[in-house]
Design a protein around this motif. Structure first.
Motif, PDB file in Angstrom:
ATOM      1  N   VAL A  39       0.809  -1.221   0.000  1.00 34.86           N
ATOM      2  CA  VAL A  39       0.000   0.000   0.000  1.00 34.86           C
ATOM      3  C   VAL A  39       0.840   1.268   0.000  1.00 34.86           C
ATOM      4  N   LYS A  40       2.144   1.133   0.087  1.00 30.27           N
ATOM      5  CA  LYS A  40       3.018   2.311   0.105  1.00 30.27           C
ATOM      6  C   LYS A  40       2.797   3.163  -1.148  1.00 30.27           C
ATOM      7  N   GLY A  41       2.698   4.461  -0.917  1.00 29.45           N
ATOM      8  CA  GLY A  41       2.487   5.373  -2.023  1.00 29.45           C
ATOM      9  C   GLY A  41       1.035   5.537  -2.424  1.00 29.45           C
ATOM     10  N   ARG A  42       0.161   4.685  -1.903  1.00 25.24           N
ATOM     11  CA  ARG A  42      -1.263   4.776  -2.240  1.00 25.24           C
ATOM     12  C   ARG A  42      -2.115   5.128  -1.017  1.00 25.24           C
ATOM     13  N   PHE A  43      -1.740   4.627   0.136  1.00 26.75           N
ATOM     14  CA  PHE A  43      -2.508   4.846   1.370  1.00 26.75           C
ATOM     15  C   PHE A  43      -1.748   5.804   2.286  1.00 26.75           C
ATOM     16  N   THR A  44      -2.506   6.601   3.022  1.00 26.73           N
ATOM     17  CA  THR A  44      -1.923   7.515   3.994  1.00 26.73           C
ATOM     18  C   THR A  44      -2.687   7.410   5.304  1.00 26.73           C
ATOM     19  N   ILE A  45      -1.952   7.160   6.384  1.00 24.91           N
ATOM     20  CA  ILE A  45      -2.564   7.078   7.705  1.00 24.91           C
ATOM     21  C   ILE A  45      -2.297   8.378   8.453  1.00 24.91           C
ATOM     22  N   SER A  46      -3.290   8.807   9.223  1.00 26.23           N
ATOM     23  CA  SER A  46      -3.141  10.014  10.031  1.00 26.23           C
ATOM     24  C   SER A  46      -3.956   9.843  11.310  1.00 26.23           C
ATOM     25  N   ARG A  47      -3.660  10.653  12.310  1.00 26.51           N
ATOM     26  CA  ARG A  47      -4.398  10.545  13.560  1.00 26.51           C
ATOM     27  C   ARG A  47      -4.506  11.910  14.226  1.00 26.51           C
ATOM     28  N   ASP A  48      -5.495  12.005  15.098  1.00 23.55           N
ATOM     29  CA  ASP A  48      -5.696  13.184  15.923  1.00 23.55           C
ATOM     30  C   ASP A  48      -5.653  12.716  17.371  1.00 23.55           C
ATOM     31  N   ASN A  49      -4.562  13.003  18.049  1.00 22.74           N
ATOM     32  CA  ASN A  49      -4.401  12.510  19.423  1.00 22.74           C
ATOM     33  C   ASN A  49      -5.446  13.090  20.371  1.00 22.74           C
ATOM     34  N   ALA A  50      -5.800  14.334  20.154  1.00 19.70           N
ATOM     35  CA  ALA A  50      -6.768  14.982  21.045  1.00 19.70           C
ATOM     36  C   ALA A  50      -8.145  14.328  20.932  1.00 19.70           C
ATOM     37  N   LYS A  51      -8.490  13.869  19.742  1.00 21.17           N
ATOM     38  CA  LYS A  51      -9.807  13.275  19.510  1.00 21.17           C
ATOM     39  C   LYS A  51      -9.773  11.747  19.549  1.00 21.17           C
ATOM     40  N   ASN A  52      -8.574  11.168  19.683  1.00 24.52           N
ATOM     41  CA  ASN A  52      -8.430   9.708  19.654  1.00 24.52           C
ATOM     42  C   ASN A  52      -9.038   9.115  18.386  1.00 24.52           C
ATOM     43  N   THR A  53      -8.680   9.705  17.259  1.00 19.77           N
ATOM     44  CA  THR A  53      -9.160   9.202  15.982  1.00 19.77           C
ATOM     45  C   THR A  53      -7.978   8.855  15.074  1.00 19.77           C
ATOM     46  N   VAL A  54      -8.218   7.929  14.184  1.00 21.18           N
ATOM     47  CA  VAL A  54      -7.223   7.570  13.178  1.00 21.18           C
ATOM     48  C   VAL A  54      -7.944   7.398  11.850  1.00 21.18           C
ATOM     49  N   ASN A  55      -7.313   7.879  10.792  1.00 15.48           N
ATOM     50  CA  ASN A  55      -7.906   7.816   9.455  1.00 15.48           C
ATOM     51  C   ASN A  55      -6.977   7.089   8.497  1.00 15.48           C
ATOM     52  N   LEU A  56      -7.563   6.554   7.468  1.00 13.40           N
ATOM     53  CA  LEU A  56      -6.786   5.909   6.416  1.00 13.40           C
ATOM     54  C   LEU A  56      -7.323   6.389   5.071  1.00 13.40           C
ATOM     55  N   GLN A  57      -6.541   7.190   4.392  1.00 10.89           N
ATOM     56  CA  GLN A  57      -6.900   7.654   3.056  1.00 10.89           C
ATOM     57  C   GLN A  57      -6.350   6.642   2.059  1.00 10.89           C
ATOM     58  N   MET A  58      -7.245   6.057   1.283  1.00 10.46           N
ATOM     59  CA  MET A  58      -6.854   5.025   0.337  1.00 10.46           C
ATOM     60  C   MET A  58      -7.101   5.510  -1.080  1.00 10.46           C
ATOM     61  N   ASN A  59      -6.046   5.654  -1.847  1.00 11.93           N
ATOM     62  CA  ASN A  59      -6.126   6.105  -3.232  1.00 11.93           C
ATOM     63  C   ASN A  59      -5.661   4.992  -4.164  1.00 11.93           C
ATOM     64  N   SER A  60      -5.990   5.144  -5.422  1.00  9.69           N
ATOM     65  CA  SER A  60      -5.571   4.175  -6.449  1.00  9.69           C
ATOM     66  C   SER A  60      -5.886   2.748  -6.004  1.00  9.69           C
ATOM     67  N   LEU A  61      -7.093   2.556  -5.553  1.00  5.14           N
ATOM     68  CA  LEU A  61      -7.478   1.254  -5.025  1.00  5.14           C
ATOM     69  C   LEU A  61      -7.465   0.180  -6.104  1.00  5.14           C
ATOM     70  N   LYS A  62      -7.100  -1.018  -5.666  1.00  9.35           N
ATOM     71  CA  LYS A  62      -7.012  -2.171  -6.555  1.00  9.35           C
ATOM     72  C   LYS A  62      -7.960  -3.261  -6.055  1.00  9.35           C
ATOM     73  N   PRO A  63      -8.393  -4.149  -6.936  1.00  5.12           N
ATOM     74  CA  PRO A  63      -9.264  -5.249  -6.478  1.00  5.12           C
ATOM     75  C   PRO A  63      -8.644  -6.052  -5.337  1.00  5.12           C
ATOM     76  N   GLU A  64      -7.343  -6.174  -5.328  1.00  3.10           N
ATOM     77  CA  GLU A  64      -6.683  -6.937  -4.251  1.00  3.10           C
ATOM     78  C   GLU A  64      -6.708  -6.216  -2.900  1.00  3.10           C
ATOM     79  N   ASP A  65      -7.182  -4.983  -2.873  1.00  2.00           N
ATOM     80  CA  ASP A  65      -7.384  -4.273  -1.604  1.00  2.00           C
ATOM     81  C   ASP A  65      -8.714  -4.658  -0.945  1.00  2.00           C
ATOM     82  N   THR A  66      -9.516  -5.417  -1.642  1.00  3.84           N
ATOM     83  CA  THR A  66     -10.802  -5.845  -1.095  1.00  3.84           C
ATOM     84  C   THR A  66     -10.593  -6.685   0.156  1.00  3.84           C
ATOM     85  N   ALA A  67     -11.217  -6.264   1.256  1.00  2.00           N
ATOM     86  CA  ALA A  67     -11.056  -6.942   2.539  1.00  2.00           C
ATOM     87  C   ALA A  67     -11.934  -6.255   3.578  1.00  2.00           C
ATOM     88  N   VAL A  68     -12.013  -6.877   4.732  1.00  2.00           N
ATOM     89  CA  VAL A  68     -12.572  -6.196   5.894  1.00  2.00           C
ATOM     90  C   VAL A  68     -11.413  -5.481   6.585  1.00  2.00           C
TER      91      VAL A  68
END
Length: 119
Positions: A63-92
């Motif tokens: 996923v390097k170069g396609r996905f970006t993880i970020s977080r907000d410590n104050a809100k205890n949240t984490v996000n995952l931005q997924m770009n250029s998705l491929k069929p092999e990214d299909t999952a839970v």
């Protein structure tokens, strides 16, 4: 009660983008690393990306170069931005958080959110 709640999964065509979000609640100790894992049918759960409290990140090679993880410590949240998705990214996709308090390590998991990428 400690809880991780994910949102943002869905169906997208190959080449498209999705953004996953995860909010932690009820965790009384300081959360250290947060991350995303995924599990495709018939396969083991695998690491997608992690981020420390200080912002250091780690990504699976797939996923390097396609996905970006970020977080907000104050809100205890984490996000995952997924770009250029491929069929092999299909999952839970599962949110994960680690915390430590009084010398004990705690590991929390969300319920999972389905990501389906059509070809």
């Amino acid at each position: 009660q400690a809880q991780l709640r994910e949102s943002g999964g869905g169906l997208v065509q190959a080449g498209g983008s999705l953004r996953l979000s995860c909010a932690a609640s009820g965790i009384i100790f300081s959360i250290n690393a947060m991350g995303w894992y995924r599990q495709a049918p018939g396969k083991q759960r695998e690491l997608v990306a992690t981020i420390t409290r200080g912002g250091s990140t780690n990504y699976a090679d797939s996923v390097k170069g396609r996905f970006t993880i970020s977080r907000d410590n104050a809100k205890n949240t984490v996000n995952l931005q997924m770009n250029s998705l491929k069929p092999e990214d299909t999952a839970v996709y599962y949110c994960n958080a680690g915390a430590q308090g009084m010398g004990v390590n705690y590991n929390y998991w969300g319920q999972g959110t389905q990501v389906t990428v059509s070809s």
